[in-house]
Design an enzyme around this catalytic site. Structure first.
Site, mmCIF file in Angstrom:
data_model
loop_
_atom_site.group_PDB
_atom_site.id
_atom_site.type_symbol
_atom_site.label_atom_id
_atom_site.label_comp_id
_atom_site.label_asym_id
_atom_site.label_seq_id
_atom_site.Cartn_x
_atom_site.Cartn_y
_atom_site.Cartn_z
ATOM 1 N N ARG A 38 0.822 -1.224 0.000
ATOM 2 C CA ARG A 38 0.000 0.000 0.000
ATOM 3 C C ARG A 38 0.856 1.274 0.000
ATOM 4 N NH1 ARG A 38 -5.180 -1.410 3.831
ATOM 5 N NH2 ARG A 38 -5.658 -3.416 2.907
ATOM 6 N N ASP A 139 -16.623 7.251 9.824
ATOM 7 C CA ASP A 139 -15.416 6.451 9.601
ATOM 8 C C ASP A 139 -14.220 7.398 9.682
ATOM 9 O OD1 ASP A 139 -15.082 3.417 8.201
ATOM 10 O OD2 ASP A 139 -13.319 4.709 8.071
HETATM 11 C C1 LIG Z 1 -13.452 -3.837 8.159
HETATM 12 S S1 LIG Z 1 -14.298 -2.312 8.051
HETATM 13 C C2 LIG Z 1 -15.866 -2.746 8.758
HETATM 14 C C3 LIG Z 1 -17.029 -2.095 8.050
HETATM 15 C C4 LIG Z 1 -18.407 -2.449 8.592
HETATM 16 N N1 LIG Z 1 -18.563 -1.973 9.951
HETATM 17 C C5 LIG Z 1 -18.674 -3.925 8.491
HETATM 18 O O1 LIG Z 1 -18.636 -4.621 9.508
HETATM 19 O O2 LIG Z 1 -18.895 -4.418 7.385
HETATM 20 C C6 LIG Z 1 -13.525 -1.375 9.393
HETATM 21 C C7 LIG Z 1 -13.709 0.133 9.252
HETATM 22 O O3 LIG Z 1 -13.291 0.753 10.475
HETATM 23 C C8 LIG Z 1 -12.650 1.968 10.151
HETATM 24 N N2 LIG Z 1 -11.779 2.395 11.267
HETATM 25 C C9 LIG Z 1 -10.586 1.890 11.636
HETATM 26 N N3 LIG Z 1 -10.086 2.583 12.668
HETATM 27 C C10 LIG Z 1 -10.991 3.554 12.957
HETATM 28 C C11 LIG Z 1 -11.019 4.618 13.907
HETATM 29 N N4 LIG Z 1 -10.019 4.820 14.764
HETATM 30 N N5 LIG Z 1 -12.097 5.434 13.929
HETATM 31 C C12 LIG Z 1 -13.121 5.238 13.045
HETATM 32 N N6 LIG Z 1 -13.136 4.267 12.111
HETATM 33 C C13 LIG Z 1 -12.084 3.433 12.063
HETATM 34 C C14 LIG Z 1 -11.887 1.633 8.873
HETATM 35 O O4 LIG Z 1 -11.540 2.795 8.140
HETATM 36 C C15 LIG Z 1 -12.856 0.707 8.136
HETATM 37 O O5 LIG Z 1 -13.640 1.414 7.210
#
Ligand SMILES: C[S@@+](CC[C@H](N)C(=O)[O-])C[C@H]1O[C@@H](n2cnc3c(N)ncnc32)[C@H](O)[C@@H]1O
Length: 276
Positions: A38, A139
């Site tokens: 990445r 997010d």
């Molecule tokens: C694997 S995805 C899950 C999406 C959805 N909740 C689902 O279960 O399908 C995890 C998301 O958490 C977000 N994320 C990670 N760290 C975060 C933070 N500190 N604050 C807010 N969002 C965060 C990432 O950018 C990503 O879009």
């Protein structure tokens, strides 16, 4: 295979330290190849010679570069109606409870499939009544939020959506949008997309809100136990009582936070009595 840019263990540790500080994400020892693949795109874009040079550049760069760094390193895998059973629980146990408009938070909403799935279920359960529900979708990844706000998806990504829901909630794309669908305003306008980093000490207005449900699924899986506990503690006062429910991902268990949240089965949790 030889790498295009040098990438040392010390570079990896610098990346891990930054990502933990910014987003609470704990990289562990096994994500080196993912990080390299990445970040090498960023090194190329900036015409630098190594990941180390990129990290030096980052130290002097403005917010824009740090936002890109966070955006490229978060994992955003998601799908419509992921962990389907949660949507039945939402419809049966959460939504009918309260005469007031339902308010739901999807924190870590990635490209929007989760809040749009929630919106469809709310619209169906609450009979599409005007103002019957609203969703806050947040997010840390601003690229994902732009995608989510646009509400345009390739058809392969809506395979989990029933034909009936597809007809009711999506436009079928044509011309330049052939092979795509677009979310209809009836659900799009119920969702407020906002950037919110769960690690930030100030959640702004969100901290004064009351939610019927918080979906925090497959987000905390990347956090260590202590960080998870600190976030869970901040969730406690945000639930409407007595029905408010926290939805977690299938591999997330908050057994270390039983003083805050009590498991209700199927990775759903209620605020523990006396925790508020
Ligand atoms: C694997 S995805 C899950 C999406 C959805 N909740 C689902 O279960 O399908 C995890 C998301 O958490 C977000 N994320 C990670 N760290 C975060 C933070 N500190 N604050 C807010 N969002 C965060 C990432 O950018 C990503 O879009």
């Amino acid at each position: 295979m030889a790498r295009e840019f040098s990438f040392t263990q010390a570079d990896y540790e610098r990346v891990a330290t930054h990502l933990y500080r910014i987003a609470g994400i704990h990289l562990g020892d096994t994500r080196k190849e993912m990080v390299y693949s990445r970040l090498s795109r960023e090194v190329r874009r900036l015409r630098l010679g190594s990941v180390g040079a990129y990290l030096d550049h980052l130290d002097k760069a403005g917010q824009h570069e740090w936002t890109r760094f966070t955006n490229v390193l978060t994992t955003n895998l998601t799908s419509f109606f992921r962990e389907q059973h949660h949507f039945g629980i939402l419809a049966e146990k959460v939504l009918p409870h309260d005469g007031r408009p339902a308010r739901i938070w999807s924190c870590g909403c990635a490209s929007g499939e989760e809040p749009y799935s929630i919106a469809m279920v709310c619209d169906e359960t609450l009979d599409g009544a005007q103002g019957a529900f609203s969703i806050l979708a947040t997010d840390v990844n601003t690229t994902m939020l732009q995608e989510a706000e646009a509400g345009v998806f390739d058809k392969e990504r809506v395979e989990n959506v029933s034909p009936e829901r597809l007809r009711r909630y999506f436009f079928d794309g044509s011309g330049a949008f052939a092979g795509k669908v677009k979310v209809k305003p009836v659900i799009r306008q119920q969702i407020d997309f906002r950037m919110l980093n769960l690690m930030h000490p100030d959640w702004g207005k969100v901290a004064a809100e009351q939610f019927d449900a918080i979906f925090c699924r497959n987000v905390m899986i990347y956090f260590d136990k202590d960080t998870q506990y600190q976030i869970l503690k901040r969730f406690v006062p945000l639930f409407k009582q007595p029905h408010g429910l926290l939805f977690a991902g299938h591999s997330e268990a908050f057994f270390n936070a039983k003083d805050l949240f009590t498991p209700m089965g199927a990775t759903t949790y209620k605020v523990t009595r006396g925790a508020v």
